[in-house]
Motif scaffolding. Structure first.
Motif, PDB file in Angstrom:
ATOM      1  N   GLY A  50      53.931  51.830  65.078  1.00  0.00           N
ATOM      2  CA  GLY A  50      52.994  51.265  66.032  1.00  0.00           C
ATOM      3  C   GLY A  50      51.763  50.761  65.326  1.00  0.00           C
ATOM      4  O   GLY A  50      51.383  51.256  64.269  1.00  0.00           O
ATOM      5  N   ILE A  51      51.130  49.767  65.913  1.00  0.00           N
ATOM      6  CA  ILE A  51      49.887  49.217  65.366  1.00  0.00           C
ATOM      7  C   ILE A  51      48.750  49.814  66.172  1.00  0.00           C
ATOM      8  O   ILE A  51      48.951  50.249  67.308  1.00  0.00           O
ATOM      9  CB  ILE A  51      49.888  47.674  65.488  1.00  0.00           C
ATOM     10  N   VAL A  52      47.555  49.819  65.611  1.00  0.00           N
ATOM     11  CA  VAL A  52      46.398  50.352  66.319  1.00  0.00           C
ATOM     12  C   VAL A  52      46.239  49.591  67.628  1.00  0.00           C
ATOM     13  O   VAL A  52      46.154  48.365  67.642  1.00  0.00           O
ATOM     14  CB  VAL A  52      45.117  50.216  65.460  1.00  0.00           C
ATOM     15  N   GLY A  53      46.221  50.313  68.724  1.00  0.00           N
ATOM     16  CA  GLY A  53      46.059  49.675  70.027  1.00  0.00           C
ATOM     17  C   GLY A  53      47.374  49.405  70.731  1.00  0.00           C
ATOM     18  O   GLY A  53      47.387  49.042  71.903  1.00  0.00           O
ATOM     19  N   ALA A  54      48.518  49.575  70.050  1.00  0.00           N
ATOM     20  CA  ALA A  54      49.817  49.383  70.684  1.00  0.00           C
ATOM     21  C   ALA A  54      50.828  50.312  70.023  1.00  0.00           C
ATOM     22  O   ALA A  54      51.011  50.272  68.816  1.00  0.00           O
ATOM     23  CB  ALA A  54      50.261  47.938  70.540  1.00  0.00           C
ATOM     24  N   ASP A  55      51.467  51.168  70.835  1.00  0.00           N
ATOM     25  CA  ASP A  55      52.470  52.065  70.268  1.00  0.00           C
ATOM     26  C   ASP A  55      53.803  51.327  70.115  1.00  0.00           C
ATOM     27  O   ASP A  55      53.963  50.185  70.565  1.00  0.00           O
ATOM     28  CB  ASP A  55      52.624  53.324  71.124  1.00  0.00           C
ATOM     29  N   LEU A  56      54.766  51.964  69.491  1.00  0.00           N
ATOM     30  CA  LEU A  56      56.043  51.332  69.166  1.00  0.00           C
ATOM     31  C   LEU A  56      56.803  50.889  70.407  1.00  0.00           C
ATOM     32  O   LEU A  56      57.400  49.817  70.434  1.00  0.00           O
ATOM     33  CB  LEU A  56      56.892  52.301  68.334  1.00  0.00           C
ATOM     34  N   GLU A  57      56.750  51.692  71.474  1.00  0.00           N
ATOM     35  CA  GLU A  57      57.466  51.347  72.715  1.00  0.00           C
ATOM     36  C   GLU A  57      56.911  50.056  73.306  1.00  0.00           C
ATOM     37  O   GLU A  57      57.668  49.193  73.756  1.00  0.00           O
ATOM     38  CB  GLU A  57      57.368  52.488  73.744  1.00  0.00           C
ATOM     39  N   ALA A  58      55.591  49.917  73.297  1.00  0.00           N
ATOM     40  CA  ALA A  58      54.967  48.701  73.860  1.00  0.00           C
ATOM     41  C   ALA A  58      55.375  47.477  73.053  1.00  0.00           C
ATOM     42  O   ALA A  58      55.664  46.413  73.617  1.00  0.00           O
ATOM     43  CB  ALA A  58      53.450  48.845  73.862  1.00  0.00           C
ATOM     44  N   ILE A  59      55.438  47.618  71.738  1.00  0.00           N
ATOM     45  CA  ILE A  59      55.824  46.493  70.877  1.00  0.00           C
ATOM     46  C   ILE A  59      57.270  46.108  71.151  1.00  0.00           C
ATOM     47  O   ILE A  59      57.597  44.924  71.278  1.00  0.00           O
ATOM     48  CB  ILE A  59      55.633  46.859  69.385  1.00  0.00           C
ATOM     49  N   LYS A  60      58.156  47.105  71.252  1.00  0.00           N
ATOM     50  CA  LYS A  60      59.572  46.828  71.527  1.00  0.00           C
ATOM     51  C   LYS A  60      59.745  46.161  72.887  1.00  0.00           C
ATOM     52  O   LYS A  60      60.565  45.257  73.046  1.00  0.00           O
ATOM     53  CB  LYS A  60      60.383  48.121  71.463  1.00  0.00           C
ATOM     54  N   ALA A  61      58.971  46.613  73.885  1.00  0.00           N
ATOM     55  CA  ALA A  61      59.061  46.026  75.224  1.00  0.00           C
ATOM     56  C   ALA A  61      58.657  44.553  75.180  1.00  0.00           C
ATOM     57  O   ALA A  61      59.305  43.690  75.787  1.00  0.00           O
ATOM     58  CB  ALA A  61      58.167  46.791  76.194  1.00  0.00           C
ATOM     59  N   LYS A  62      57.596  44.241  74.450  1.00  0.00           N
ATOM     60  CA  LYS A  62      57.148  42.848  74.335  1.00  0.00           C
ATOM     61  C   LYS A  62      58.180  42.002  73.606  1.00  0.00           C
ATOM     62  O   LYS A  62      58.383  40.834  73.922  1.00  0.00           O
ATOM     63  CB  LYS A  62      55.810  42.769  73.591  1.00  0.00           C
ATOM     64  N   ARG A  63      58.845  42.593  72.610  1.00  0.00           N
ATOM     65  CA  ARG A  63      59.833  41.851  71.839  1.00  0.00           C
ATOM     66  C   ARG A  63      61.045  41.490  72.698  1.00  0.00           C
ATOM     67  O   ARG A  63      61.611  40.415  72.564  1.00  0.00           O
ATOM     68  CB  ARG A  63      60.276  42.695  70.639  1.00  0.00           C
ATOM     69  N   THR A  64      61.457  42.413  73.578  1.00  0.00           N
ATOM     70  CA  THR A  64      62.627  42.175  74.413  1.00  0.00           C
ATOM     71  C   THR A  64      62.308  41.306  75.630  1.00  0.00           C
ATOM     72  O   THR A  64      63.213  40.847  76.308  1.00  0.00           O
ATOM     73  CB  THR A  64      63.242  43.506  74.897  1.00  0.00           C
ATOM     74  N   GLN A  65      61.041  41.086  75.898  1.00  0.00           N
ATOM     75  CA  GLN A  65      60.616  40.291  77.052  1.00  0.00           C
ATOM     76  C   GLN A  65      61.059  38.835  76.906  1.00  0.00           C
ATOM     77  O   GLN A  65      61.057  38.286  75.808  1.00  0.00           O
ATOM     78  CB  GLN A  65      59.080  40.326  77.099  1.00  0.00           C
ATOM     79  N   SER A  66      61.425  38.218  78.050  1.00  0.00           N
ATOM     80  CA  SER A  66      61.840  36.814  77.994  1.00  0.00           C
ATOM     81  C   SER A  66      60.622  35.904  78.009  1.00  0.00           C
ATOM     82  O   SER A  66      59.515  36.328  78.360  1.00  0.00           O
ATOM     83  CB  SER A  66      62.754  36.485  79.174  1.00  0.00           C
ATOM     84  N   ALA A  67      60.843  34.645  77.685  1.00  0.00           N
ATOM     85  CA  ALA A  67      59.747  33.676  77.630  1.00  0.00           C
ATOM     86  C   ALA A  67      59.162  33.446  79.026  1.00  0.00           C
ATOM     87  O   ALA A  67      57.944  33.283  79.172  1.00  0.00           O
ATOM     88  CB  ALA A  67      60.239  32.364  77.040  1.00  0.00           C
ATOM     89  N   GLN A  68      60.016  33.456  80.057  1.00  0.00           N
ATOM     90  CA  GLN A  68      59.524  33.234  81.429  1.00  0.00           C
ATOM     91  C   GLN A  68      58.585  34.349  81.851  1.00  0.00           C
ATOM     92  O   GLN A  68      57.526  34.098  82.455  1.00  0.00           O
ATOM     93  CB  GLN A  68      60.708  33.153  82.409  1.00  0.00           C
ATOM     94  N   ASP A  69      58.958  35.598  81.550  1.00  0.00           N
ATOM     95  CA  ASP A  69      58.087  36.731  81.895  1.00  0.00           C
ATOM     96  C   ASP A  69      56.730  36.579  81.223  1.00  0.00           C
ATOM     97  O   ASP A  69      55.682  36.826  81.828  1.00  0.00           O
ATOM     98  CB  ASP A  69      58.725  38.050  81.452  1.00  0.00           C
ATOM     99  N   ARG A  70      56.761  36.172  79.956  1.00  0.00           N
ATOM    100  CA  ARG A  70      55.511  36.017  79.212  1.00  0.00           C
ATOM    101  C   ARG A  70      54.619  34.955  79.845  1.00  0.00           C
ATOM    102  O   ARG A  70      53.425  35.163  79.999  1.00  0.00           O
ATOM    103  CB  ARG A  70      55.825  35.642  77.759  1.00  0.00           C
ATOM    104  N   THR A  71      55.210  33.802  80.212  1.00  0.00           N
ATOM    105  CA  THR A  71      54.406  32.733  80.819  1.00  0.00           C
ATOM    106  C   THR A  71      53.848  33.169  82.159  1.00  0.00           C
ATOM    107  O   THR A  71      52.695  32.871  82.477  1.00  0.00           O
ATOM    108  CB  THR A  71      55.238  31.439  80.991  1.00  0.00           C
ATOM    109  N   GLN A  72      54.644  33.901  82.963  1.00  0.00           N
ATOM    110  CA  GLN A  72      54.148  34.395  84.256  1.00  0.00           C
ATOM    111  C   GLN A  72      52.979  35.347  84.058  1.00  0.00           C
ATOM    112  O   GLN A  72      51.963  35.262  84.759  1.00  0.00           O
ATOM    113  CB  GLN A  72      55.276  35.097  85.026  1.00  0.00           C
TER     114      GLN A  72
END
Length: 151
Positions: free
Chosen positions: A81-103
């Motif tokens: 994990g990076i400071v301010g974001a744990d490993l689970e949060a990073i993995k969740a963002k990585r698996t997120q689709s582009a549409q979810d990100r734009t929304q």
């Protein structure tokens, strides 16, 4: 018994053999044979003359035993994990689709705009001070605009 090394060839020079050459800057050169001295004085490069030790070293000649190559350790990749974001949060963002990100981005932008509007509505509008209009007859246009009258 002290063995010297030929400055040009790299060969051994045994006691009472060879010649010594002292250059103007007091650097000493030793030669086992006149051939070596002659080539040195002709400014020949010993790395380009096939029978010299320097040439053989440079071109990897005469190495009898094959030196086993050093095995480099494989780098193991770890995810942290990076400071301010744990490993689970990073993995969740990585698996997120582009549409979810734009929304999510659009929602954040609209929220920020709404907050800014609220802030602006709460703030009373400051009126700009008006400049006094007195003595307009004695003032030129440039001075009225804030000029210094040509100075």
């Amino acid at each position: 018994m002290k063995l010297e090394i030929d400055s040009f060839t790299g060969y051994k020079i045994y006691p009472s053999k060879g010649r010594l050459f002292v250059r103007g800057d007091s650097k000493i050169f030793r030669f086992g044979a006149s051939k070596n001295e002659s080539l040195f004085l002709q400014r020949k490069n010993p790395r380009k003359i096939a029978w010299t030790v320097l040439y053989r070293r440079m071109h990897k000649k005469g190495i009898t035993e094959e030196v086993a190559k050093k095995r480099s350790r494989r780098t193991v990749k770890h995810q942290r994990g990076i400071v301010g974001a744990d490993l689970e949060a990073i993995k969740a963002k990585r698996t997120q689709s582009a549409q979810d990100r734009t929304q999510q981005r659009l929602a954040a932008i609209s929220k920020a705009k709404a907050e800014k509007k609220e802030k602006e509505a709460k703030k009373p509008k400051a009126q700009r001070p008006t400049a006094p209009v007195a003595n307009l007859k004695n003032i030129s246009k440039q001075q009225a605009k804030g000029g210094r009258g040509g100075r």
